[in-house]
Motif scaffolding. Structure first.
Motif, PDB file in Angstrom:
ATOM      1  N   GLY A   1       0.827  -1.190   0.000  1.00  0.00           N
ATOM      2  CA  GLY A   1       0.000   0.000   0.000  1.00  0.00           C
ATOM      3  C   GLY A   1       0.864   1.242   0.000  1.00  0.00           C
ATOM      4  O   GLY A   1       2.026   1.204   0.416  1.00  0.00           O
ATOM      5  N   ILE A   2       0.317   2.351  -0.463  1.00  0.00           N
ATOM      6  CA  ILE A   2       1.080   3.601  -0.461  1.00  0.00           C
ATOM      7  C   ILE A   2       1.371   4.040   0.965  1.00  0.00           C
ATOM      8  O   ILE A   2       2.475   4.486   1.283  1.00  0.00           O
ATOM      9  CB  ILE A   2       0.311   4.691  -1.224  1.00  0.00           C
ATOM     10  N   ASN A   3       0.371   3.931   1.827  1.00  0.00           N
ATOM     11  CA  ASN A   3       0.515   4.348   3.221  1.00  0.00           C
ATOM     12  C   ASN A   3       0.604   3.106   4.101  1.00  0.00           C
ATOM     13  O   ASN A   3      -0.290   2.265   4.070  1.00  0.00           O
ATOM     14  CB  ASN A   3      -0.687   5.212   3.619  1.00  0.00           C
ATOM     15  N   TRP A   4       1.675   2.992   4.882  1.00  0.00           N
ATOM     16  CA  TRP A   4       1.924   1.774   5.647  1.00  0.00           C
ATOM     17  C   TRP A   4       1.361   1.813   7.059  1.00  0.00           C
ATOM     18  O   TRP A   4       1.387   0.801   7.762  1.00  0.00           O
ATOM     19  CB  TRP A   4       3.423   1.501   5.742  1.00  0.00           C
ATOM     20  N   ASN A   5       0.866   2.961   7.504  1.00  0.00           N
ATOM     21  CA  ASN A   5       0.508   3.099   8.909  1.00  0.00           C
ATOM     22  C   ASN A   5      -0.874   3.671   9.182  1.00  0.00           C
ATOM     23  O   ASN A   5      -1.484   3.338  10.195  1.00  0.00           O
ATOM     24  CB  ASN A   5       1.553   3.982   9.614  1.00  0.00           C
ATOM     25  N   SER A   6      -1.363   4.545   8.332  1.00  0.00           N
ATOM     26  CA  SER A   6      -2.647   5.184   8.592  1.00  0.00           C
ATOM     27  C   SER A   6      -3.792   4.177   8.538  1.00  0.00           C
ATOM     28  O   SER A   6      -3.691   3.125   7.920  1.00  0.00           O
ATOM     29  CB  SER A   6      -2.892   6.309   7.587  1.00  0.00           C
ATOM     30  N   LYS A   7      -4.888   4.524   9.159  1.00  0.00           N
ATOM     31  CA  LYS A   7      -6.052   3.650   9.220  1.00  0.00           C
ATOM     32  C   LYS A   7      -6.995   3.927   8.041  1.00  0.00           C
ATOM     33  O   LYS A   7      -7.088   5.049   7.541  1.00  0.00           O
ATOM     34  CB  LYS A   7      -6.801   3.848  10.529  1.00  0.00           C
ATOM     35  N   ILE A   8      -7.721   2.891   7.636  1.00  0.00           N
ATOM     36  CA  ILE A   8      -8.671   2.981   6.532  1.00  0.00           C
ATOM     37  C   ILE A   8     -10.090   2.897   7.085  1.00  0.00           C
ATOM     38  O   ILE A   8     -10.384   2.046   7.925  1.00  0.00           O
ATOM     39  CB  ILE A   8      -8.445   1.846   5.517  1.00  0.00           C
ATOM     40  N   GLN A   9     -10.938   3.783   6.592  1.00  0.00           N
ATOM     41  CA  GLN A   9     -12.347   3.772   6.982  1.00  0.00           C
ATOM     42  C   GLN A   9     -13.202   3.671   5.719  1.00  0.00           C
ATOM     43  O   GLN A   9     -13.125   4.520   4.837  1.00  0.00           O
ATOM     44  CB  GLN A   9     -12.695   5.052   7.743  1.00  0.00           C
ATOM     45  N   MET A  10     -13.998   2.623   5.620  1.00  0.00           N
ATOM     46  CA  MET A  10     -14.810   2.413   4.428  1.00  0.00           C
ATOM     47  C   MET A  10     -16.205   3.004   4.614  1.00  0.00           C
ATOM     48  O   MET A  10     -16.869   2.762   5.624  1.00  0.00           O
ATOM     49  CB  MET A  10     -14.943   0.923   4.120  1.00  0.00           C
ATOM     50  N   ALA A  11     -16.629   3.777   3.640  1.00  0.00           N
ATOM     51  CA  ALA A  11     -18.001   4.276   3.581  1.00  0.00           C
ATOM     52  C   ALA A  11     -18.589   3.750   2.273  1.00  0.00           C
ATOM     53  O   ALA A  11     -18.208   4.171   1.186  1.00  0.00           O
ATOM     54  CB  ALA A  11     -18.029   5.799   3.622  1.00  0.00           C
ATOM     55  N   ARG A  12     -19.504   2.794   2.390  1.00  0.00           N
ATOM     56  CA  ARG A  12     -20.042   2.127   1.200  1.00  0.00           C
ATOM     57  C   ARG A  12     -21.163   2.950   0.576  1.00  0.00           C
ATOM     58  O   ARG A  12     -22.151   3.289   1.243  1.00  0.00           O
ATOM     59  CB  ARG A  12     -20.540   0.729   1.580  1.00  0.00           C
ATOM     60  N   VAL A  13     -21.023   3.259  -0.707  1.00  0.00           N
ATOM     61  CA  VAL A  13     -22.020   4.070  -1.409  1.00  0.00           C
ATOM     62  C   VAL A  13     -22.400   3.496  -2.768  1.00  0.00           C
ATOM     63  O   VAL A  13     -23.400   3.887  -3.356  1.00  0.00           O
ATOM     64  CB  VAL A  13     -21.537   5.522  -1.615  1.00  0.00           C
ATOM     65  N   LEU A  14     -21.596   2.574  -3.291  1.00  0.00           N
ATOM     66  CA  LEU A  14     -21.819   2.020  -4.627  1.00  0.00           C
ATOM     67  C   LEU A  14     -22.214   0.553  -4.531  1.00  0.00           C
ATOM     68  O   LEU A  14     -21.538  -0.245  -3.870  1.00  0.00           O
ATOM     69  CB  LEU A  14     -20.562   2.142  -5.492  1.00  0.00           C
ATOM     70  N   GLY A  15     -23.314   0.203  -5.192  1.00  0.00           N
ATOM     71  CA  GLY A  15     -23.759  -1.186  -5.252  1.00  0.00           C
ATOM     72  C   GLY A  15     -24.057  -1.565  -6.682  1.00  0.00           C
ATOM     73  O   GLY A  15     -23.352  -1.150  -7.609  1.00  0.00           O
ATOM     74  N   LYS A  16     -25.105  -2.334  -6.884  1.00  0.00           N
ATOM     75  CA  LYS A  16     -25.467  -2.763  -8.234  1.00  0.00           C
ATOM     76  C   LYS A  16     -25.891  -1.548  -9.069  1.00  0.00           C
ATOM     77  O   LYS A  16     -26.782  -0.802  -8.676  1.00  0.00           O
ATOM     78  CB  LYS A  16     -26.597  -3.797  -8.165  1.00  0.00           C
ATOM     79  N   CYS A  17     -25.219  -1.332 -10.165  1.00  0.00           N
ATOM     80  CA  CYS A  17     -25.493  -0.247 -11.110  1.00  0.00           C
ATOM     81  C   CYS A  17     -25.084   1.127 -10.596  1.00  0.00           C
ATOM     82  O   CYS A  17     -25.479   2.149 -11.144  1.00  0.00           O
ATOM     83  CB  CYS A  17     -26.958  -0.233 -11.535  1.00  0.00           C
ATOM     84  N   GLY A  18     -24.274   1.187  -9.518  1.00  0.00           N
ATOM     85  CA  GLY A  18     -23.769   2.472  -9.049  1.00  0.00           C
ATOM     86  C   GLY A  18     -24.350   2.896  -7.720  1.00  0.00           C
ATOM     87  O   GLY A  18     -24.691   2.062  -6.877  1.00  0.00           O
ATOM     88  N   GLY A  19     -24.471   4.196  -7.537  1.00  0.00           N
ATOM     89  CA  GLY A  19     -24.970   4.716  -6.268  1.00  0.00           C
ATOM     90  C   GLY A  19     -25.516   6.111  -6.418  1.00  0.00           C
ATOM     91  O   GLY A  19     -25.138   6.847  -7.341  1.00  0.00           O
ATOM     92  N   TYR A  20     -26.401   6.498  -5.506  1.00  0.00           N
ATOM     93  CA  TYR A  20     -27.066   7.799  -5.569  1.00  0.00           C
ATOM     94  C   TYR A  20     -26.204   8.903  -4.945  1.00  0.00           C
ATOM     95  O   TYR A  20     -25.519   8.685  -3.944  1.00  0.00           O
ATOM     96  CB  TYR A  20     -28.406   7.731  -4.839  1.00  0.00           C
ATOM     97  N   THR A  21     -26.279  10.086  -5.554  1.00  0.00           N
ATOM     98  CA  THR A  21     -25.523  11.232  -5.055  1.00  0.00           C
ATOM     99  C   THR A  21     -25.870  11.536  -3.606  1.00  0.00           C
ATOM    100  O   THR A  21     -24.997  11.903  -2.808  1.00  0.00           O
ATOM    101  CB  THR A  21     -25.784  12.469  -5.924  1.00  0.00           C
ATOM    102  N   SER A  22     -27.142  11.384  -3.233  1.00  0.00           N
ATOM    103  CA  SER A  22     -27.551  11.673  -1.857  1.00  0.00           C
ATOM    104  C   SER A  22     -26.821  10.776  -0.856  1.00  0.00           C
ATOM    105  O   SER A  22     -26.408  11.234   0.221  1.00  0.00           O
ATOM    106  CB  SER A  22     -29.067  11.508  -1.706  1.00  0.00           C
ATOM    107  N   ASP A  23     -26.649   9.502  -1.206  1.00  0.00           N
ATOM    108  CA  ASP A  23     -25.896   8.594  -0.334  1.00  0.00           C
ATOM    109  C   ASP A  23     -24.426   8.993  -0.270  1.00  0.00           C
ATOM    110  O   ASP A  23     -23.795   8.932   0.794  1.00  0.00           O
ATOM    111  CB  ASP A  23     -26.015   7.155  -0.838  1.00  0.00           C
ATOM    112  N   ILE A  24     -23.885   9.387  -1.406  1.00  0.00           N
ATOM    113  CA  ILE A  24     -22.475   9.778  -1.471  1.00  0.00           C
ATOM    114  C   ILE A  24     -22.227  11.018  -0.627  1.00  0.00           C
ATOM    115  O   ILE A  24     -21.239  11.104   0.114  1.00  0.00           O
ATOM    116  CB  ILE A  24     -22.056  10.005  -2.935  1.00  0.00           C
ATOM    117  N   ILE A  25     -23.130  11.991  -0.714  1.00  0.00           N
ATOM    118  CA  ILE A  25     -22.999  13.217   0.080  1.00  0.00           C
ATOM    119  C   ILE A  25     -23.013  12.890   1.568  1.00  0.00           C
ATOM    120  O   ILE A  25     -22.173  13.383   2.342  1.00  0.00           O
ATOM    121  CB  ILE A  25     -24.119  14.208  -0.276  1.00  0.00           C
TER     122      ILE A  25
END
Length: 234
Positions: free
Chosen positions: A152-176
């Motif tokens: 990975g580019i960063n060896w120490n920082s933490k990753i936080q996943m925010a899921r917004v994309l599913g089947k056929c993409g995702g809505y802008t409102s969810d992304i915001i």
């Protein structure tokens, strides 16, 4: 001393005998195939990561949010993540049996030929699952210099996943909402983020300029001190 030596008639040149060292190179199995990490050469516009790693390999105090399809249970992310969230409100798009919840796990975003031809996902391109969030998170912060897998580019920082994309993409409102939550801003109906991100990575897109809602969110996130990094395809 060098200046004095150079003045002597029988001295061709004088210079310090410097000690040089190799740049930091991880021992991960597939590092040598990650061409985009190396110094730029014609036809390869890499980021010269080894030279950067000599300066820093990242800070464990920094959280990087990844706004994407979610994440899989991969060994490269062991001890590298902090709690995330699934912001997909449409149950069919989410493909995990429910709407928004506290699990950003990626169940897949495939579209079958039958789904593409008729029904809820009619018109969406038939495709196998992209696992795009796992790919992006791995590039940002896969466990590195551990003798296995990728780097990975960063060896120490933490990753936080925010899921917004599913089947056929995702809505802008969810992304915001995901962007705001990741930066530590309040989102109605969602618990506050206990580990706000200082950097938000967004590797997704559509056509046209940002709408008012999205631009307003970006302005608020920047004002809160969080940096947004986007991938641009031109």
């Amino acid at each position: 001393l060098i200046a004095g030596l150079q003045e002597l008639p029988n001295v061709e040149y004088a210079e310090p005998d410097l000690i040089l060292q190799h740049t930091l190179t991880p021992n991960d199995t597939y590092f040598t195939t990650q061409w985009h990490y190396f110094a730029p050469v014609p036809g390869n516009y890499g980021i010269n990561a080894p030279a950067a790693w000599d300066i820093t390999t990242g800070s464990a105090d920094i959280v990087i949010a990844v706004i994407d399809t979610g994440i899989t249970n991969h060994v490269e992310f062991a001890s590298r993540t902090v709690p995330g969230y699934d912001f997909i409100g449409d149950v069919l798009v989410a493909n995990d049996g429910d709407g928004r919840d506290s699990s950003p796990s990626d169940p897949g975003d495939w579209i079958t030929e039958a789904e593409s031809e008729s029904g809820y996902f009619e018109g969406c391109d038939a495709t196998i699952s992209s696992w795009h969030g796992t790919h992006t998170a791995g590039t940002i912060g896969a466990a590195s210099n551990n003798g296995t897998g990728v780097t990975g580019i960063n060896w120490n920082s933490k990753i936080q996943m925010a899921r917004v994309l599913g089947k056929c993409g995702g809505y802008t409102s969810d992304i915001i909402d995901a962007m705001r939550w990741s930066a530590g801003l309040s989102v109605s109906g969602v618990p506050d983020n206990a580990t706000p991100a200082k950097v938000i990575s967004i590797s997704l897109g559509g056509s046209g300029a940002c709408g008012t809602g999205l631009q307003t969110a970006i302005n608020a996130i920047n004002a809160a001190g969080t940096t947004i990094v986007v991938g641009v395809d031109k």
